[in-house]
Design an enzyme around this catalytic site. Structure first.
Site, PDB file in Angstrom:
ATOM      1  N   GLY A 120      12.791 -20.403 -28.379  1.00  0.00           N
ATOM      2  CA  GLY A 120      11.605 -19.769 -27.826  1.00  0.00           C
ATOM      3  C   GLY A 120      11.315 -18.425 -28.465  1.00  0.00           C
ATOM      4  O   GLY A 120      12.135 -17.869 -29.202  1.00  0.00           O
ATOM      5  N   CYS A 121      10.142 -17.889 -28.157  1.00  0.00           N
ATOM      6  CA  CYS A 121       9.711 -16.641 -28.800  1.00  0.00           C
ATOM      7  C   CYS A 121      10.563 -15.446 -28.382  1.00  0.00           C
ATOM      8  O   CYS A 121      11.092 -14.725 -29.226  1.00  0.00           O
ATOM      9  CB  CYS A 121       8.229 -16.389 -28.519  1.00  0.00           C
ATOM     10  SG  CYS A 121       7.773 -16.408 -26.761  1.00  0.00           S
ATOM     11  N   TYR A 122      10.720 -15.219 -27.069  1.00  0.00           N
ATOM     12  CA  TYR A 122      11.551 -14.104 -26.619  1.00  0.00           C
ATOM     13  C   TYR A 122      13.007 -14.266 -27.077  1.00  0.00           C
ATOM     14  O   TYR A 122      13.614 -13.298 -27.578  1.00  0.00           O
ATOM     15  CB  TYR A 122      11.497 -13.975 -25.093  1.00  0.00           C
ATOM     16  CG  TYR A 122      10.266 -13.296 -24.541  1.00  0.00           C
ATOM     17  CD1 TYR A 122       9.919 -12.002 -24.917  1.00  0.00           C
ATOM     18  CD2 TYR A 122       9.455 -13.943 -23.613  1.00  0.00           C
ATOM     19  CE1 TYR A 122       8.808 -11.366 -24.387  1.00  0.00           C
ATOM     20  CE2 TYR A 122       8.333 -13.324 -23.071  1.00  0.00           C
ATOM     21  CZ  TYR A 122       8.009 -12.032 -23.454  1.00  0.00           C
ATOM     22  OH  TYR A 122       6.902 -11.413 -22.931  1.00  0.00           O
ATOM     23  N   THR A 160      14.102 -15.735 -29.698  1.00  0.00           N
ATOM     24  CA  THR A 160      14.201 -15.537 -31.143  1.00  0.00           C
ATOM     25  C   THR A 160      14.294 -14.054 -31.498  1.00  0.00           C
ATOM     26  O   THR A 160      15.234 -13.615 -32.178  1.00  0.00           O
ATOM     27  CB  THR A 160      12.995 -16.178 -31.852  1.00  0.00           C
ATOM     28  OG1 THR A 160      13.067 -17.601 -31.699  1.00  0.00           O
ATOM     29  CG2 THR A 160      12.983 -15.839 -33.335  1.00  0.00           C
ATOM     30  N   ALA A 161      13.324 -13.269 -31.055  1.00  0.00           N
ATOM     31  CA  ALA A 161      13.329 -11.845 -31.390  1.00  0.00           C
ATOM     32  C   ALA A 161      14.542 -11.142 -30.801  1.00  0.00           C
ATOM     33  O   ALA A 161      15.186 -10.308 -31.457  1.00  0.00           O
ATOM     34  CB  ALA A 161      12.043 -11.185 -30.890  1.00  0.00           C
TER      35      ALA A 161
END
Length: 355
Positions: free
Chosen positions: A158-160, A162-163
């Site tokens: 997911g996006c969160y 990943t970062a």
């Protein structure tokens, strides 16, 4: 030879980003795009940016043409993906899932956080986790299986997560942190991260000129971050919505061991650069520099900035990505590149708009 691929859920924001990337990719031929709500409608009529570039028309999610492709990208909400993946895999189609359905290794944890039973838990053990910089072996194994004729199932991070994980994982894996450290994550995302459907929070009149926290202590990306970082019940995750179309900035605070707290930021930067030396899409910025969402918008890159605070004994690691590209569609294409034996950056945008 071009690999024939399709996008299920191509009318959503992540789906449209997939279409943008796949149309420009030299090794993929986009043969099918689906949207139950827009079946029979031209892609360019929904997204005029594609005018003159493609005449693709949306079909429904049950389009039989999907079963004849090399790979299908699932850009659909959770629960929808696990209703489609088993059939695609049974037809020999590799699946790159952008939803949460196969990310969590435990069906019980999935049910706890998503409130529904997992429909195909038997697939969890063999799926690859799609975060190439931290799970290279998973994707190498998927590549090896594909070479023997077995289709791949890749659960893209997911996006969160990943970062956050790209910022925090090196410090944890290199043993810099106390074993019981709480991982404090404060992250900010653009409105596209909430999907195409509008609600009271994402409506223009609410989102414009406003920043707010949401899902505090209960956001569903929490167990995924804990799984990646191997920090069960130690992640305090506070997401925020900002008036951006795209972009995600995650700042992670980690308490260091006494030994690690004695290093300076230059040493931390060099250690992170060594950790990511084989990760061409991650850039660790010079000491004193911090990443900006504008610097990665539209790209599949992640930029990381570090600070060491000797006064409190903590490391502050900040990661910036484009939530739609490295956080979703671009990451899926990066994973597909690896699984199909291509250079992982192939066909991916690498430079943001400078202004």
């Amino acid at each position: 030879m071009a690999y024939q691929v399709g996008v299920v859920g191509a009318a959503g924001y992540a789906g449209a980003e997939l279409v943008r990337l796949l149309l420009a990719h030299p090794d993929y031929e986009l043969k099918a795009i689906t949207s139950n709500a827009d079946a029979g409608v031209r892609l360019a009529d929904i997204y005029p940016a594609f005018t003159g570039e493609t005449d693709l028309v949306f079909t429904s999610h049950d389009d039989p043409a999907l079963m004849a492709l090399d790979a299908v990208f699932l850009a659909v909400p959770h629960t929808a993906a696990m209703g489609m993946a088993p059939s695609l895999l049974a037809h020999g189609v590799s699946v790159f899932d952008l939803s949460a359905d196969y990310r969590l290794a435990s069906a019980e944890v999935y049910e706890e956080w998503y409130g529904v039973p997992h429909a195909s838990p038997e697939l969890l053990a063999g799926r690859a986790f799609g975060l190439p910089e931290l799970f290279a072996k998973d994707l190498a194994d998927a590549r090896a299986s594909l070479e023997t004729g077995e289709p791949a199932l890749v659960a893209c991070a997911g996006c969160y997560p990943t970062a956050t994980s790209l910022a925090a994982a090196p410090a944890l894996r290199m043993g810099w942190c106390r074993e019981d450290t709480i991982v404090v994550v404060d992250a900010v995302s653009g409105v596209t991260g909430a999907g195409k459907g509008c609600n009271a929070r994402t409506h223009y009149c609410s989102a414009d000129e406003n920043v707010e926290a949401y899902g505090v202590c209960k956001h569903r990306h929490t167990p995924e971050i804990e799984q990646i970082l191997q920090a069960k019940d130690r992640v305090v995750f506070t997401p925020h919505l900002a008036p951006l179309k795209r972009g995600l900035l995650s700042t992670v605070t980690l308490r260091l061991t006494q030994e690690a707290a004695a290093m300076d930021v230059e040493e931390a930067v060099e250690a992170y650069r060594s950790f990511y030396e084989d990760a061409p899409l991650v850039t660790v910025l010079d000491a004193g520099a911090m990443p900006r969402t504008a610097s990665v918008a539209g790209t599949c890159r992640c930029q990381i900035g570090l600070a060491v605070d000797p006064r409190t004994g903590v490391l502050v690691a900040t990661g910036a990505i484009d939530n739609l590209c490295k956080g979703a569609a671009g990451q899926a294409v990066q994973c597909a590149n690896i699984v199909f034996g291509l250079e992982e950056r192939r066909g991916l945008p690498l430079v943001a708009m400078p202004v």
